[in-house]
Structures are given as structure tokens and as C-alpha cells.
Scaffold this active site. Structure first.
Site, short mmCIF file in Angstrom:
data_model
loop_
_atom_site.label_atom_id
_atom_site.label_comp_id
_atom_site.label_asym_id
_atom_site.label_seq_id
_atom_site.Cartn_x
_atom_site.Cartn_y
_atom_site.Cartn_z
N HIS A 147 0.93 -0.96 -0.40
CA HIS A 147 0.11 -0.43 0.11
C HIS A 147 1.38 1.40 0.16
CE1 HIS A 147 1.27 0.84 4.51
NE2 HIS A 147 0.77 -0.53 4.66
N CYS A 163 3.34 -5.14 6.53
CA CYS A 163 3.36 -4.47 5.00
C CYS A 163 4.56 -3.96 4.25
CB CYS A 163 1.88 -3.46 5.06
SG CYS A 163 0.40 -4.48 6.13
#
Length: 193
Positions: A147, A163
Site C-alpha cells: 500500500h 505490510c
């Protein structure tokens, strides 16, 4: 001096068009090595359309043809939260909704409990402009994402909750290139620090 043929010049020009035009769009000046670059990985086993994240180098490779790739700088999960493995991009979202995981809320309730009901997409959302959702081989959401970030200064460090993060501009470029169903390889960390 290398003999440049018309074919070589056309190929070089075509490959230059593949690079993102957004390298300097964010306000934080990244080290040159973390700006998107077209490179030859010399890896015949890394296939077109796959994503490879090498955490010790803080690079994400989006594979093109014949070992060529666009290399982006990334931030990765901090110690104890980075999860290596092979995943599938099962879903993509623009300006995604976000909710911290229960584990995140338990680890840091002061920071995350206020978001237990989720947060709409937008500039205050930690996923920012784009997210690729990583699922395991049996189709289960791993809660791992590739992301954007509103903290581009974290590129090149291990600070996230697991992440992989790119600058907002770079994730927009990657998002447009990645197909749903693409394979993602998150390699183990080798460095101990």
C-alpha cells in the site's frame, strides 16, 4: 564503444517509457536507490507480472519480460511482524477502507483502538491511495497489504505492522501495472538488525 543499432535505441526508448513519471512527485526526497528504476534482475525464474519483495534491501520488484523489472523502494514490517511467504493479489482497491487488526489494537491500544470501527479511504487513512490485498494459497486474507503511505520518509526502513509500503505516487504506478491474481513473494529477512 558499443555499436548502437536502431533496434537497440528503439528498445531503450520503449523501456524508458515504462518507468513511472512520478519519481519526484512526493515532497520527501528519497535516496536515488529508492526511486523507481528499470533494471535487469538477471533472474530467469522471476516471471512477468510477479512481485518480489526483498526486505533486507528494501526493494520491491515488479517483473516485466526477460528478467527486466521496475524496482521500487519500500518500507517493510518491523522485527517480529514481517511475514515471508508466497501470496496472491486477490483484491485491489483505490482509496481503500482500513481497520487495524485485532493484534494491532492489542499491541498499541492508544494508537489503534479509536479506529476499531474502521476508517474511510482518504488522506488520513494509513493505506492512502491504493492497496493490494495479499491472500494465501487457500484463498484466505492474510491482512498483509502492499500500500501507499503518508510517511514517505519510512521508505528504506522496517517500521510497519507487516505490510510493504511505497510512496503514495509509486503505489499508484504499481497498482496500475499489477493484475488481480498476480503472485507476490515476500522473502525472509536475513539481516538480524
Amino acid at each position: 564503444m558499443e555499436n548502437f543499432t536502431r533496434r537497440k535505441l528503439l528498445y531503450a526508448g520503449m523501456m524508458g517509457c515504462l518507468l513511472p513519471k512520478t519519481a519526484l512527485a512526493h515532497k520527501v526526497k528519497l535516496p536515488e536507490r529508492f526511486e523507481p528504476q528499470l533494471i535487469n534482475t538477471r533472474r530467469g525464474d522471476w516471471l512477468k507480472g510477479d512481485i518480489h519483495v526483498v526486505p533486507d534491501d528494501f526493494f520491491l520488484y515488479f517483473m516485466l519480460e526477460k528478467g527486466m523489472a521496475i524496482r521500487y523502494g519500500v518500507g517493510v514490517g518491523r522485527k517480529g511482524l514481517y511475514e515471508p511467504g508466497e501470496f496472491i493479489v486477490a483484491r485491489k482497491a483505490k482509496w481503500p477502507w482500513w481497520r487495524p487488526t485485532n493484534a494491532m489494537i492489542r499491541r498499541d491500544p492508544q494508537k489503534y483502538a479509536k479506529y476499531k470501527d474502521g476508517l474511510e479511504g482518504g488522506l488520513n487513512n494509513p493505506l492512502w491511495a491504493r492497496a493490494l490485498y495479499l491472500y494465501n494459497h487457500v484463498g484466505r486474507d492474510t491482512y498483509l497489504r502492499i500500500h501507499g503511505t503518508n510517511a514517505p520518509q519510512t521508505i528504506g526502513s522496517a517500521v510497519s505492522n507487516g505490510c510493504a509500503r511505497l510512496t503514495n505516487e509509486h503505489v499508484k504506478d504499481l497498482y496500475d501495472r499489477v493484475a488481480t491474481g498476480a503472485r507476490v513473494f515476500l522473502y525472509p529477512k536475513i539481516a538480524t538488525a
